[in-house]
Each structure stands twice: as C-alpha cells, then as structure tokens.
Enzyme design. Structure first.
Site, mmCIF file in Angstrom:
data_model
loop_
_atom_site.group_PDB
_atom_site.id
_atom_site.type_symbol
_atom_site.label_atom_id
_atom_site.label_comp_id
_atom_site.label_asym_id
_atom_site.label_seq_id
_atom_site.Cartn_x
_atom_site.Cartn_y
_atom_site.Cartn_z
ATOM 1 N N LYS A 22 -13.999 25.832 12.154
ATOM 2 C CA LYS A 22 -14.010 25.073 10.888
ATOM 3 C C LYS A 22 -15.026 23.932 10.931
ATOM 4 O O LYS A 22 -15.848 23.791 10.025
ATOM 5 C CB LYS A 22 -12.610 24.514 10.615
ATOM 6 C CG LYS A 22 -12.575 23.374 9.620
ATOM 7 C CD LYS A 22 -11.203 22.782 9.561
ATOM 8 C CE LYS A 22 -10.962 21.376 9.335
ATOM 9 N NZ LYS A 22 -11.602 20.210 9.610
ATOM 10 N N ASN A 23 -14.964 23.112 11.985
ATOM 11 C CA ASN A 23 -15.779 21.898 11.975
ATOM 12 C C ASN A 23 -17.266 22.168 12.201
ATOM 13 O O ASN A 23 -18.095 21.291 11.964
ATOM 14 C CB ASN A 23 -15.226 20.866 12.965
ATOM 15 C CG ASN A 23 -13.935 20.250 12.432
ATOM 16 O OD1 ASN A 23 -13.636 20.364 11.235
ATOM 17 N ND2 ASN A 23 -13.161 19.623 13.295
ATOM 18 N N CYS A 117 -8.078 14.402 5.903
ATOM 19 C CA CYS A 117 -6.766 14.035 6.438
ATOM 20 C C CYS A 117 -6.635 12.522 6.550
ATOM 21 O O CYS A 117 -7.590 11.829 6.899
ATOM 22 C CB CYS A 117 -6.584 14.639 7.833
ATOM 23 S SG CYS A 117 -6.381 16.414 7.812
ATOM 24 N N ARG A 122 -11.361 5.690 8.262
ATOM 25 C CA ARG A 122 -12.397 6.638 8.701
ATOM 26 C C ARG A 122 -13.756 6.137 8.200
ATOM 27 O O ARG A 122 -14.319 6.673 7.243
ATOM 28 C CB ARG A 122 -12.071 8.041 8.189
ATOM 29 C CG ARG A 122 -10.736 8.555 8.733
ATOM 30 C CD ARG A 122 -10.462 9.989 8.375
ATOM 31 N NE ARG A 122 -11.283 10.913 9.125
ATOM 32 C CZ ARG A 122 -11.117 12.242 9.101
ATOM 33 N NH1 ARG A 122 -10.162 12.775 8.376
ATOM 34 N NH2 ARG A 122 -11.896 13.033 9.805
ATOM 35 N N ASP A 307 -7.781 16.572 18.099
ATOM 36 C CA ASP A 307 -7.316 17.608 17.170
ATOM 37 C C ASP A 307 -6.304 18.558 17.818
ATOM 38 O O ASP A 307 -5.789 19.455 17.148
ATOM 39 C CB ASP A 307 -8.508 18.395 16.600
ATOM 40 C CG ASP A 307 -9.381 17.530 15.701
ATOM 41 O OD1 ASP A 307 -8.919 16.452 15.298
ATOM 42 O OD2 ASP A 307 -10.527 17.931 15.419
ATOM 43 N N ARG A 399 -6.314 24.199 4.757
ATOM 44 C CA ARG A 399 -7.684 23.673 4.817
ATOM 45 C C ARG A 399 -8.401 24.143 6.075
ATOM 46 O O ARG A 399 -9.626 24.243 6.087
ATOM 47 C CB ARG A 399 -7.650 22.132 4.826
ATOM 48 C CG ARG A 399 -7.364 21.534 3.459
ATOM 49 C CD ARG A 399 -7.600 20.020 3.458
ATOM 50 N NE ARG A 399 -8.667 19.716 4.375
ATOM 51 C CZ ARG A 399 -8.596 18.839 5.366
ATOM 52 N NH1 ARG A 399 -7.516 18.141 5.552
ATOM 53 N NH2 ARG A 399 -9.622 18.636 6.158
HETATM 54 N N1 EPU Z 1 -16.299 6.095 13.506
HETATM 55 C C1 EPU Z 1 -16.792 4.889 13.146
HETATM 56 N N2 EPU Z 1 -17.881 4.847 12.326
HETATM 57 C C2 EPU Z 1 -18.477 5.983 11.855
HETATM 58 C C3 EPU Z 1 -17.962 7.227 12.227
HETATM 59 C C4 EPU Z 1 -16.853 7.274 13.049
HETATM 60 O O1 EPU Z 1 -16.288 3.844 13.564
HETATM 61 O O2 EPU Z 1 -19.456 5.859 11.119
HETATM 62 C C5 EPU Z 1 -15.130 6.179 14.414
HETATM 63 C C6 EPU Z 1 -13.912 6.807 13.740
HETATM 64 O O3 EPU Z 1 -13.152 5.842 13.046
HETATM 65 C C7 EPU Z 1 -13.189 7.419 14.924
HETATM 66 C C8 EPU Z 1 -14.317 7.835 15.876
HETATM 67 O O4 EPU Z 1 -15.457 7.073 15.468
HETATM 68 O O5 EPU Z 1 -12.427 6.422 15.561
HETATM 69 C C9 EPU Z 1 -14.677 9.293 15.846
HETATM 70 O O6 EPU Z 1 -14.907 9.730 14.524
HETATM 71 P P1 EPU Z 1 -15.853 10.967 14.178
HETATM 72 O O7 EPU Z 1 -16.942 10.483 13.320
HETATM 73 O O8 EPU Z 1 -16.183 11.701 15.428
HETATM 74 O O9 EPU Z 1 -14.878 11.846 13.291
HETATM 75 P P2 EPU Z 1 -15.231 12.713 12.025
HETATM 76 O O10 EPU Z 1 -16.625 13.217 12.128
HETATM 77 O O11 EPU Z 1 -14.831 12.014 10.775
HETATM 78 C C10 EPU Z 1 -14.575 14.984 13.108
HETATM 79 C C11 EPU Z 1 -13.645 16.101 12.757
HETATM 80 C C12 EPU Z 1 -12.201 15.653 12.975
HETATM 81 C C13 EPU Z 1 -12.019 15.193 14.417
HETATM 82 C C14 EPU Z 1 -13.058 14.126 14.783
HETATM 83 C C15 EPU Z 1 -13.022 13.729 16.246
HETATM 84 C C16 EPU Z 1 -14.876 17.239 11.050
HETATM 85 C C17 EPU Z 1 -15.014 17.590 9.618
HETATM 86 N N3 EPU Z 1 -13.844 16.460 11.368
HETATM 87 O O12 EPU Z 1 -14.244 13.925 12.216
HETATM 88 O O13 EPU Z 1 -11.424 16.801 12.764
HETATM 89 O O14 EPU Z 1 -10.730 14.670 14.606
HETATM 90 O O15 EPU Z 1 -14.387 14.606 14.473
HETATM 91 O O16 EPU Z 1 -13.266 14.834 17.062
HETATM 92 O O17 EPU Z 1 -15.651 17.678 11.886
HETATM 93 C C18 EPU Z 1 -9.551 18.063 12.152
HETATM 94 O O18 EPU Z 1 -10.263 19.070 12.247
HETATM 95 O O19 EPU Z 1 -8.303 18.098 12.045
HETATM 96 C C19 EPU Z 1 -10.184 16.737 12.196
HETATM 97 C C20 EPU Z 1 -9.596 15.644 11.751
#
Ligand code: EPU
Length: 420
Positions: A22-23, A117, A122, A307, A399
C-alpha cells in the site's frame, strides 16, 4: 454500515499470498504525474486508498485503465489541472504526494491538507522545507497547501526527522529539477526504495535509496513506456506472521520479501515461536505454545515498524508475563488497547508507552477499529478470542488491506462481513 463478525478459537493454518505494498503504491500512482509517457503498474493492491488516488488523477486529466484487478495503465501526458479536489485529498494521507509530483512536473500545485489515520499530530514541515530548498514558494492556508516555483534547482536537504513521506515527496519534486539533490537522514523503508526503483525504471537517476543518503540527479524527462511491479507489502506480511503467532497456528506466507521482515522475525523468535525462510519470498511461521513476554520499541526501518505495533500488541496481550511497548513514531497509537481491554486484556497505556500484563485468554466483544492497523489487530484478537467478536469501522481496514476477510477465511478463521 458493515461489520466483521468473527467466531474465535481456531488456530490459523495454511497459505496466504501477500499483495503489493500500500505505502509504495499510494506514492507510485501520483508519481506517474511526472511521466511524459504511458506506464503500466502491476501488483497494485486493490484497496480504497488506491481507488481514491486513481479518481484524483483522473480529475487532473490522467487516463487510467484497469487491465485486471491488480494492474493499471496510466497515461498522464495531458494533465489539465494542478488543483486536486480538496474533498478527495482530505480523505487519505498519501494525497501529500500530489504536491511533490505536481510541483515537479508543473511547478504549480494546490491540494487540501492530507487526512488519514488519526495517530496524533502529523506535521509536514519536512516536506515543506524540502520543497522550499528546491526553490518553491509554499503557502498553507484555509486547509490547503499550495506550492509554486519559477524553476526547481537541486540542493542539499537534511531531514530533521526520519520521514517516509518527506523523503518520497522530495524525490518526486527533485527528479526533474535542474542539478543534483541530496537527501541526508533519509528514510530507508522498503516502500521508499520501491518508489525510487519505479522512478528509475521510468528514466530517473536516483541513487542510494535504502541508505540514509539519497542522491537525485535531475533528468530532462521521464519517458515512461515501461512496466513496473510493486514490491510485496511488508506490513501485510508482518500482520499474517503475527496472526500465526497469536492464534498458535502455522501459516506459510508467500510472495513476501523475507529480508524486509527480519525485524518481525527477531521478535517472533524472542517470544518462543518459529520462523523458517523457505526461500527469498516465502516464510513459514508457527507457534505451538503460549508466547513469552517481550519489550518492543518501534523505530524507522530497519527497526520494528510502528505499523505492526498493534498486531504484536495482540500477541503480547495473551503472552506469559509482563511486556512493554514503547511507540517512538506516533503520539496516539495505543487507542486499540482500550478495545482489547473490552475483550479481557490487561493493558495500561500512557502517552507513548504501554504495559501488557498477559492474560490467559481474550473473550469476544463488539469493538471499534480506530485506525487501519488497529483494525487489523482487532481482527486477530477476534480470531483468538473465545466466542463472538464484532469489529466495526471497517472503512479504516478497507483503506489498506486487500480482501482481508477472505485471506483470513482461507486460513480457517470464522469471519463474515455483515451489512447492518
Ligand atoms: N514528521 C515530522 N515532520 C514531517 C514529517 C514527519 O515531524 O514533516 C514526524 C511524524 O510526526 C512522525 C515521524 O516524523 O513522528 C515519521 O513520520 P513519517 O513522515 O515517516 O510518516 P508518514 O509518511 O506520514 C508513513 C506511512 C505510515 C507509517 C509512517 C511511519 C504512508 C502513506 N504512511 O506515514 O503508515 O506509520 O510512514 O513508518 O506511507 C499505515 O500504513 O498504517 C501508516 C500509518
């Protein structure tokens, strides 16, 4: 409203085929906006986040054809808009990839702030920092984010936190920029590598994905005219591995990348269950006694993935002894523990830590999935509980998991989707 009705108590046995990640797929679909040609993507998971993503691309002028339920052909040569419909982008997190892709291709984009979610705050400050360092003006107002640039020029970008989304988004915006971009402290998740592999197949020049320094040499155009197959889903595979342990079953997991699952395998062995790699893409996981306690800390890859935290939480809820989970990525990822406690678990969650006093068994109850992975965990809980469990709020689960109840049913679970 749909619910899953599960009659628990059956150890899971048999084989399961893992779908595409998915991701990775939710980034690859917007990434096609960068391509000056037609591309075909195989092993796309058939889930609701993908359907919304495709609908948005069509609204922007892309032509999408489903060749079969897991293969699509996308032609983004004639994009007619750079404004993504706000009501659609708010529905899922990965809509933020439209920013990097449309900025990279058209130097102009407006999308609604991403949904997804509820796992606590975020932020997307690291995405914005990256776009600005490439030369874009970024504005966030009235629930929208817009970015514009006269031109994009490569730069050195240091990530203050390890972020999957920011790493991928900067790759998308930099791939057609002039010169070289380096991302330092980049995320190393398998889906980051997969998006880089996809872009390289389409003509990009990205090196180092999978390490913490990624170098992107900007190219004139991405040619497309190629076929790409999405990597197997690490998290779906891990979900079934942990379901095998929780149910004291015996599952052969096919079409996975065993190396991506080392972090899960290590913890499964630690609690006294068994993992055997049959070859590079098949794993057998089995458990014939009560798991023992463990201490888990979620970390960016190659650490234990956030995850899979709720799913291993189900294992620990009936393990022997007291276990602890520290969640280091998201503020609010223990909402599922309140639901497990309704099923007889004894979990105390506070802030980013939770203590699991292992109980002998769970008992069925009506429970509500609070997010995607919480939903998967509650299904596993229902499968191991005595009696009947009803899982509500299935939109979260749909999703991200393709045919989840059918896959569990094929492993012997008594699980039905019922429309009320
Ligand atoms: N963060 C920041 N600033 C940013 C971006 C992230 O402070 O600009 C922080 C976040 O608050 C968090 C950490 O960095 O504490 C990691 O966040 P990341 O950006 O890696 O998360 P994401 O890209 O929003 C993706 C996956 C999530 C998964 C996380 C961590 C997708 C669409 N989502 O989210 O997947 O938990 O990486 O591996 O790729 C899921 O699939 O259930 C899911 C939530």
């Amino acid at each position: 409203m749909d619910k899953l009705v599960i009659t628990g108590g059956t150890p899971l046995k048999g084989e399961v085929n893992i779908s595409g990640a998915k991701n990775a797929a939710v980034a690859i679909i917007p990434a096609t906006l960068l391509i000056d040609g037609v591309c075909t993507i195989e092993n796309i998971p058939n889930i609701s986040d993908i359907k919304i993503s495709c609908n948005i691309l069509e609204k922007l002028g892309a032509k999408i054809h489903w060749n079969d339920k897991n293969t699509i052909t996308i032609d983004s040569r004639n994009i007619t808009s750079t404004k993504a419909p706000l009501d659609m982008t708010r529905k899922f997190r990965a809509s933020y990839y439209l920013i990097g892709a449309l900025l990279g291709r058209c130097h102009d984009v407006e999308v609604g702030l991403p949904g997804g979610c509820n796992l606590g705050p975020r932020p997307i400050d690291q995405h914005i920092k990256g776009f600005e360092l490439l030369g874009a003006n970024v504005e966030v107002s009235q629930g929208k984010i817009s970015a514009k640039a006269k031109k994009l020029t490569g730069n050195s970008i240091y990530m203050d936190v390890v972020s999957v989304g920011a790493t991928i988004n900067i790759m998308l915006s930099a791939v057609l920029a002039k010169g070289t971009t380096t991302i330092d402290n980049a995320a190393k998740e398998p889906h980051v590598v997969d998006v880089a592999n996809f872009l390289n197949t389409m003509g990009a020049d990205i090196r180092g994905a999978g390490t913490d320094i990624i170098k992107i040499n900007g190219v004139e155009r991405l040619h497309g005219d190629a076929t790409y197959s999405v990597v197997p889903d690490q998290i779906e595979a891990g979900t079934f591995m942990l379901a095998a342990v929780a149910s004291r079953g015996d599952i052969t997991i096919k079409n996975c990348i065993t190396k991506h699952l080392d972090c899960v395998t290590a913890k499964i062995l630690e609690v006294g269950a068994h993992v055997e790699a049959i070859d590079g893409d098949t794993l057998r996981v089995w458990c014939n006694k009560r798991p023992s306690k463990a201490i888990i800390k979620t970390l960016p890859y190659p650490g234990f993935p956030t995850d899979l935290q709720p799913q291993i939480g189900v294992v620990l809820s009936t393990a022997k002894g007291t276990s602890i989970i520290n969640e280091s990525i998201w503020e609010s990822r223990f909402q599922y523990t309140a639901e497990l406690n309704k099923m007889g678990a004894n979990i105390t969650a506070q802030g980013k830590s939770a203590v699991f006093e292992g109980v002998d068994k769970l008992t069925g109850a009506p429970v509500y999935s609070t997010d995607l992975r919480a939903g998967a965990a509650l299904i596993i809980a229902g499968i191991i509980a005595d009696g009947k469990t009803e899982v509500y709020n299935l939109e979260h689960i749909d999703r991200g998991y393709e045919n989840i109840e059918e896959k569990f049913r094929n492993l012997g679970a008594h699980i039905e989707r019922v429309t009320e």
